[in-house]
Design an enzyme around this catalytic site. Structure first.
Site, PDB file in Angstrom:
ATOM      1  N   HIS A 165     -15.572   4.511  12.112  1.00  0.00           N
ATOM      2  CA  HIS A 165     -16.314   5.175  11.105  1.00  0.00           C
ATOM      3  C   HIS A 165     -15.566   5.683   9.828  1.00  0.00           C
ATOM      4  O   HIS A 165     -16.277   5.428   8.723  1.00  0.00           O
ATOM      5  CB  HIS A 165     -16.591   6.444  11.939  1.00  0.00           C
ATOM      6  CG  HIS A 165     -17.581   6.576  13.135  1.00  0.00           C
ATOM      7  ND1 HIS A 165     -17.003   6.803  14.301  1.00  0.00           N
ATOM      8  CD2 HIS A 165     -18.474   5.903  13.430  1.00  0.00           C
ATOM      9  CE1 HIS A 165     -17.965   6.802  15.165  1.00  0.00           C
ATOM     10  NE2 HIS A 165     -18.889   6.208  14.532  1.00  0.00           N
ATOM     11  N   GLU A 204     -19.945  -3.895  12.815  1.00  0.00           N
ATOM     12  CA  GLU A 204     -20.139  -5.178  13.429  1.00  0.00           C
ATOM     13  C   GLU A 204     -20.225  -5.049  15.012  1.00  0.00           C
ATOM     14  O   GLU A 204     -20.471  -6.254  15.803  1.00  0.00           O
ATOM     15  CB  GLU A 204     -19.489  -6.403  12.975  1.00  0.00           C
ATOM     16  CG  GLU A 204     -19.945  -6.910  11.756  1.00  0.00           C
ATOM     17  CD  GLU A 204     -19.564  -8.053  11.218  1.00  0.00           C
ATOM     18  OE1 GLU A 204     -18.568  -8.490  11.866  1.00  0.00           O
ATOM     19  OE2 GLU A 204     -20.097  -8.710  10.140  1.00  0.00           O
ATOM     20  N   ALA A 253     -18.400  12.219  16.964  1.00  0.00           N
ATOM     21  CA  ALA A 253     -17.138  11.625  17.860  1.00  0.00           C
ATOM     22  C   ALA A 253     -16.419  10.427  17.092  1.00  0.00           C
ATOM     23  O   ALA A 253     -16.281   9.513  17.384  1.00  0.00           O
ATOM     24  CB  ALA A 253     -17.568  11.178  19.205  1.00  0.00           C
ATOM     25  N   LEU A 254     -16.112  10.894  15.721  1.00  0.00           N
ATOM     26  CA  LEU A 254     -15.871   9.926  14.498  1.00  0.00           C
ATOM     27  C   LEU A 254     -14.248   9.359  14.962  1.00  0.00           C
ATOM     28  O   LEU A 254     -13.454  10.251  15.618  1.00  0.00           O
ATOM     29  CB  LEU A 254     -15.744  10.507  13.343  1.00  0.00           C
ATOM     30  CG  LEU A 254     -17.130  10.998  12.774  1.00  0.00           C
ATOM     31  CD1 LEU A 254     -16.780  11.983  11.416  1.00  0.00           C
ATOM     32  CD2 LEU A 254     -18.109  10.076  12.722  1.00  0.00           C
ATOM     33  N   MET A 277     -13.220  -0.113  18.977  1.00  0.00           N
ATOM     34  CA  MET A 277     -13.208   1.651  18.669  1.00  0.00           C
ATOM     35  C   MET A 277     -14.654   1.962  19.080  1.00  0.00           C
ATOM     36  O   MET A 277     -15.545   1.321  18.537  1.00  0.00           O
ATOM     37  CB  MET A 277     -12.812   1.967  17.608  1.00  0.00           C
ATOM     38  CG  MET A 277     -11.435   1.872  17.581  1.00  0.00           C
ATOM     39  SD  MET A 277     -10.581   2.919  16.171  1.00  0.00           S
ATOM     40  CE  MET A 277      -8.976   2.535  16.168  1.00  0.00           C
ATOM     41  N   SER A 278     -14.955   2.908  19.889  1.00  0.00           N
ATOM     42  CA  SER A 278     -16.244   3.479  20.138  1.00  0.00           C
ATOM     43  C   SER A 278     -16.187   4.783  20.368  1.00  0.00           C
ATOM     44  O   SER A 278     -15.146   5.240  21.250  1.00  0.00           O
ATOM     45  CB  SER A 278     -16.773   2.671  21.262  1.00  0.00           C
ATOM     46  OG  SER A 278     -17.861   3.451  21.991  1.00  0.00           O
TER      47      SER A 278
END
Ligand code: PAF
Length: 292
Positions: free
Chosen positions: A47, A160, A42-43, A196-197
């Site tokens: 990423h 991070e 799920a880039l 972002m996740s």
């Protein structure tokens, strides 16, 4: 196994470790470097930025996409975790066809025994995510160690946002004397500040917009920490979230950046960080900010 398209160059994709190991052996020279970006797919742009850094700093870049079952302590979170391999492949190809992709099956990684190894990370595993997600870091340690053994990277890149994970991977590398540099990379944020996740894909447009609250809270907490104790700041955050109808605070902790232990009394010689986990409609989001 190799995806080979003679009309248009595409990156090599391996679904099994044996072929990947052979391939990496065949291209490795004495001084060549391998950069590695482990992901669960799920880039997103975060990423891709890790991949860009790896491409710039290494001769070969390997990316893995594997939703690791042993690091999920919640079966709904595992089953709903976004799996978007085709779209991910297109994103990586759009970035560079020089990337080597490893997208293994659960069997390729676990050989029929889907179990975690038990690790001792000198207490790092008992704080925050470790408290709220029992067994999570044993799962992370297990998969990262296994992937490092397969890929044998020179440099490995981690975001991070998962700062506790980053510290734990560094500890695992040190304790096991693994020859890999673990490199932490800055958090990538959406335009409203939401970190972002891959889990953001599960949010509605409204929840995504409201997610700006997380970074706003962290920034306020940072400001308040200049003149207030960690306890006072934590109480303020807890009170702010109690007013929210959609976001539920799981934890907020101000901790020593190295030991991850809670800050009980401020010391001018220590580096502190605030960590937060919230849920919205059972979707878990985490974030962190350096405080000094
Ligand atoms: O951060 C992640 O996406 C995962 O925890 C990792 C490092 C790929 C291990 O499964």
């Amino acid at each position: 196994m190799f995806a080979l398209n003679l009309n248009k160059r595409t990156m090599p994709i391996f679904y099994g470790k044996a072929a990947l190991i052979d391939y990496l052996k065949s291209i490795k020279t004495q001084n060549s470097t391998i950069g590695f970006v482990p992901t669960m797919g799920a880039l997103h742009q975060g990423h891709l930025s890790l991949m860009q850094q790896s491409l710039a700093e290494n001769d070969t870049t390997v990316v893995s996409i594997f939703v690791n079952p042993t690091q999920f302590n919640n079966s709904e979170d595992l089953s709903k975790y976004p799996r978007t391999l085709e779209a991910d492949i297109a994103k990586i190809n759009g970035l560079s066809t020089d990337i080597v992709l490893y997208a293994p099956s659960v069997d390729d990684i676990y050989d029929g025994k889907v179990l975690s190894q038990a690790f001792d990370f000198d207490g790092l595993e008992n704080q925050m995510e470790g408290k709220f997600r029992p067994g999570h870091f044993d799962g992370v340690g297990t998969i990262v160690k296994r992937l490092f053994e397969i890929v044998t990277p020179t440099n490995a890149y981690f975001g991070e946002k998962d700062f506790q994970q980053l510290q734990i991977v560094k500890k695992m590398v040190k304790k096991n004397k693994l020859e890999v540099n673990v490199i932490g990379c800055a958090i990538f944020r959406e335009s409203n500040g939401l970190a972002m996740s891959s889990r953001n894909e599960r949010l509605t447009a409204q929840q995504r917009a409201d997610g700006s609250l997380i970074l706003k809270t962290l920034n306020h907490a940072k400001e308040k920490f200049k003149t207030n104790s960690a306890t006072a700041v934590t109480q303020w955050v807890e009170k702010s979230f109690s007013a929210s109808t959609s976001f539920e605070l799981e934890y907020f902790q101000i901790a020593d950046e190295t030991t991850l232990r809670p800050c009980l009394r401020k010391s001018s010689t220590k580096k502190y960080r605030a960590f937060i986990a919230v849920t919205v409609n059972n979707i878990r989001l985490i974030d962190t900010i350096s405080l000094n």
